[in-house]
Design a protein around this motif. Structure first.
Motif, PDB file in Angstrom:
ATOM      1  N   LEU A 249      18.170   8.953  43.986  1.00  0.00           N
ATOM      2  CA  LEU A 249      17.017   8.876  43.098  1.00  0.00           C
ATOM      3  C   LEU A 249      17.455   9.020  41.633  1.00  0.00           C
ATOM      4  O   LEU A 249      16.982   8.270  40.762  1.00  0.00           O
ATOM      5  N   ALA A 250      18.353   9.956  41.362  1.00  0.00           N
ATOM      6  CA  ALA A 250      18.828  10.144  39.987  1.00  0.00           C
ATOM      7  C   ALA A 250      19.528   8.889  39.469  1.00  0.00           C
ATOM      8  O   ALA A 250      19.331   8.485  38.313  1.00  0.00           O
ATOM      9  N   ARG A 371      16.114  -0.194  45.552  1.00  0.00           N
ATOM     10  CA  ARG A 371      15.144   0.272  44.549  1.00  0.00           C
ATOM     11  C   ARG A 371      14.044   1.061  45.251  1.00  0.00           C
ATOM     12  O   ARG A 371      13.878   0.989  46.471  1.00  0.00           O
ATOM     13  N   LEU A 372      13.290   1.821  44.452  1.00  0.00           N
ATOM     14  CA  LEU A 372      12.171   2.581  44.997  1.00  0.00           C
ATOM     15  C   LEU A 372      11.091   1.647  45.512  1.00  0.00           C
ATOM     16  O   LEU A 372      10.810   0.608  44.909  1.00  0.00           O
ATOM     17  N   ALA A 373      10.475   2.050  46.617  1.00  0.00           N
ATOM     18  CA  ALA A 373       9.366   1.277  47.185  1.00  0.00           C
ATOM     19  C   ALA A 373       8.021   1.852  46.784  1.00  0.00           C
ATOM     20  O   ALA A 373       6.973   1.301  47.161  1.00  0.00           O
ATOM     21  N   VAL A 374       8.035   2.959  46.043  1.00  0.00           N
ATOM     22  CA  VAL A 374       6.810   3.584  45.537  1.00  0.00           C
ATOM     23  C   VAL A 374       7.062   3.961  44.087  1.00  0.00           C
ATOM     24  O   VAL A 374       8.220   4.061  43.657  1.00  0.00           O
ATOM     25  N   PRO A 375       6.014   4.182  43.303  1.00  0.00           N
ATOM     26  CA  PRO A 375       6.240   4.658  41.929  1.00  0.00           C
ATOM     27  C   PRO A 375       6.987   5.988  41.913  1.00  0.00           C
ATOM     28  O   PRO A 375       6.778   6.846  42.781  1.00  0.00           O
ATOM     29  N   LEU A 393      12.163   9.515  50.525  1.00  0.00           N
ATOM     30  CA  LEU A 393      12.565   8.597  49.460  1.00  0.00           C
ATOM     31  C   LEU A 393      12.374   7.158  49.952  1.00  0.00           C
ATOM     32  O   LEU A 393      13.317   6.537  50.455  1.00  0.00           O
ATOM     33  N   PRO A 394      11.148   6.624  49.818  1.00  0.00           N
ATOM     34  CA  PRO A 394      10.902   5.242  50.253  1.00  0.00           C
ATOM     35  C   PRO A 394      11.658   4.257  49.363  1.00  0.00           C
ATOM     36  O   PRO A 394      11.507   4.272  48.142  1.00  0.00           O
ATOM     37  N   VAL A 395      12.490   3.421  49.979  1.00  0.00           N
ATOM     38  CA  VAL A 395      13.272   2.430  49.241  1.00  0.00           C
ATOM     39  C   VAL A 395      13.148   1.073  49.918  1.00  0.00           C
ATOM     40  O   VAL A 395      12.791   0.961  51.090  1.00  0.00           O
ATOM     41  N   THR A 396      13.460   0.047  49.160  1.00  0.00           N
ATOM     42  CA  THR A 396      13.503  -1.311  49.686  1.00  0.00           C
ATOM     43  C   THR A 396      14.602  -2.074  48.969  1.00  0.00           C
ATOM     44  O   THR A 396      15.308  -1.515  48.123  1.00  0.00           O
TER      45      THR A 396
END
Length: 405
Positions: A249-250, A371-375, A393-396
């Motif tokens: 995330l960082a 990348r993040l899948a949520v804001p 940590l939702p990612v796509t």
């Protein structure tokens, strides 16, 4: 006036420790705080202070490392043999001596190819899910769980059981009766493993500890082996799993740093050290009992008082880490304190380094469009646990990805 010990992160700044630490570092001497455990304690917030005090044998670790943030914690409970995080002196040296060979840097390096293979397989599994996925459940938690299970000789199919129990045990706001019930269940589970390995040895850490103790004429008892096994099982996956997800995330929030790491895998070792320093996931520091008067500068901590070694604050000390609130993978190396310091410095730090280095080398190159899948604002954090991280940590990612490297 004694102020309250800070237990939260600044609003909107999930990677930074409490802002009060900067004030503590700027003040003269040690700061005195009241803790959720109901006792007052000194806070060592500066890098040099933390290093000096954590190696001082007049400071005892007999309470849990973070008991100061546990309401109504039993700070004077008896310490049983085998509790390596709690015992001091000769009892602690005995356990470290038996374990040191298992976590030597050379042995951890020998595990690197196997760890790399696990990571590649887990990335393949995650990609097969076609996103979006929760990186915590799909990747960050399985990797260290696989490694520690294989190392200890724990059946991986039992991972859900010990993960659920360990997650409860690292909470600071759980029901005490429920925590004791969970701890008892984990104790029984590991006791079963130990008894099975005493009956039939195999090539795993617990079996080797049994054999090594016998060869040295100093065999570990079943309760000692159980305590060691529980400590390694929890510490071996909680901290690394949280580091993998929170570091990702960082890096996603610092795209230039992520791009540099992705383009040059040789940066991975430096990136690991910088992210360990920057994030300091052992978020409440280390708690110590003062057993004899200890002079610190112009003042003295009296015997019977308490100390909190604030690792997160020391790792942002501007005198050692210029512009320390900035993530910089190219930072000149300096010895951070994310693994603690002194006699109780983390035994498994070399294993953690190998795991994180291999993750940083492989994950972002295999999935360059991660990348993040949520804001970002919707991410939830583990403010109520001893080891800081993200709850999920939702990612796509985009399609057409490279195969294993």
């Amino acid at each position: 006036m004694t102020e309250s010990f800070p237990v939260g992160r600044p609003p909107g700044c999930p990677f930074d420790p409490a802002r009060e630490y900067a004030d503590y570092r700027a003040a003269d001497g040690l700061t005195k705080v009241s803790t959720p455990a109901g006792v007052d304690a000194y806070v060592a917030s500066r890098y040099d202070e933390v290093r000096t005090l954590l190696r001082d044998t007049r400071l005892s670790s007999r309470s849990a490392p973070s008991d100061h943030v546990i309401p109504d914690a039993d700070l004077d409970r008896d310490v049983e043999s085998g509790q390596i995080l709690h015992v001091d002196g000769a009892a602690h040296k005995r356990l470290r001596r038996l374990l040191a060979t298992e976590f030597a840097a050379r042995r951890m390096e020998a595990l690197r190819p196997r760890i790399a293979s696990m990571i590649e397989a887990q990335i393949d599994s995650m990609l097969a899910a076609s996103g979006p996925v929760d990186l915590v459940r799909a990747f960050a938690l399985p990797i260290p769980s696989l490694v520690i299970c294989e190392l200890l000789g724990v059946p991986y199919q039992d991972r859900d059981e010990f993960q659920r129990r360990s997650a409860e045990l690292v909470r600071v706001d759980g029901d005490r009766a429920e925590i004791m019930r969970v701890a008892d269940g984990l104790n029984q589970y590991v006791a079963g493993l130990v008894l099975a390995k005493q009956a039939q040895r195999s090539d795993d850490l617990l079996s080797r500890l049994i054999t090594r103790g016998e060869e040295l004429g100093d065999p570990l008892t079943v309760p000692e082996l159980v305590s060691i096994g529980i400590t390694l099982l929890i510490a071996g996956h909680e901290t690394t799993a949280n580091m993998i997800a929170l570091s990702t995330l960082a890096l996603l929030r610092h795209p230039a740093q992520l791009e540099a790491l992705r383009d040059d895998p040789s940066l991975a070792p430096a990136a690991v050290e910088e992210l360990l320093r920057y994030l300091s996931v052992v978020q409440f520091g280390l708690f110590r009992h003062v057993t004899d008067d200890v002079p610190v500068g112009a003042e003295t901590m009296a015997a019977g008082s308490f100390l909190i070694a604030a690792l997160a604050s020391a790792n942002r000390d501007e005198s050692v880490f210029p512009d320390g609130d900035r993530l910089d993978l190219g930072r000149s190396p300096a010895a951070h304190l994310a693994f603690g310091f002194g006699p109780h410095q983390c035994l498994g730090q070399q294993l953690a380094r190998v795991e994180l280095q291999e993750v940083f080398t492989r994950l972002y190159r295999r999935i360059p469009t991660l990348r993040l899948a949520v804001p970002f604002e919707e991410i939830e954090y583990k403010d109520n646990t001893l080891v800081y991280g993200v709850s999920a940590l939702p990612v796509t990612w985009d399609g057409s990805l490279p195969t294993a490297i």
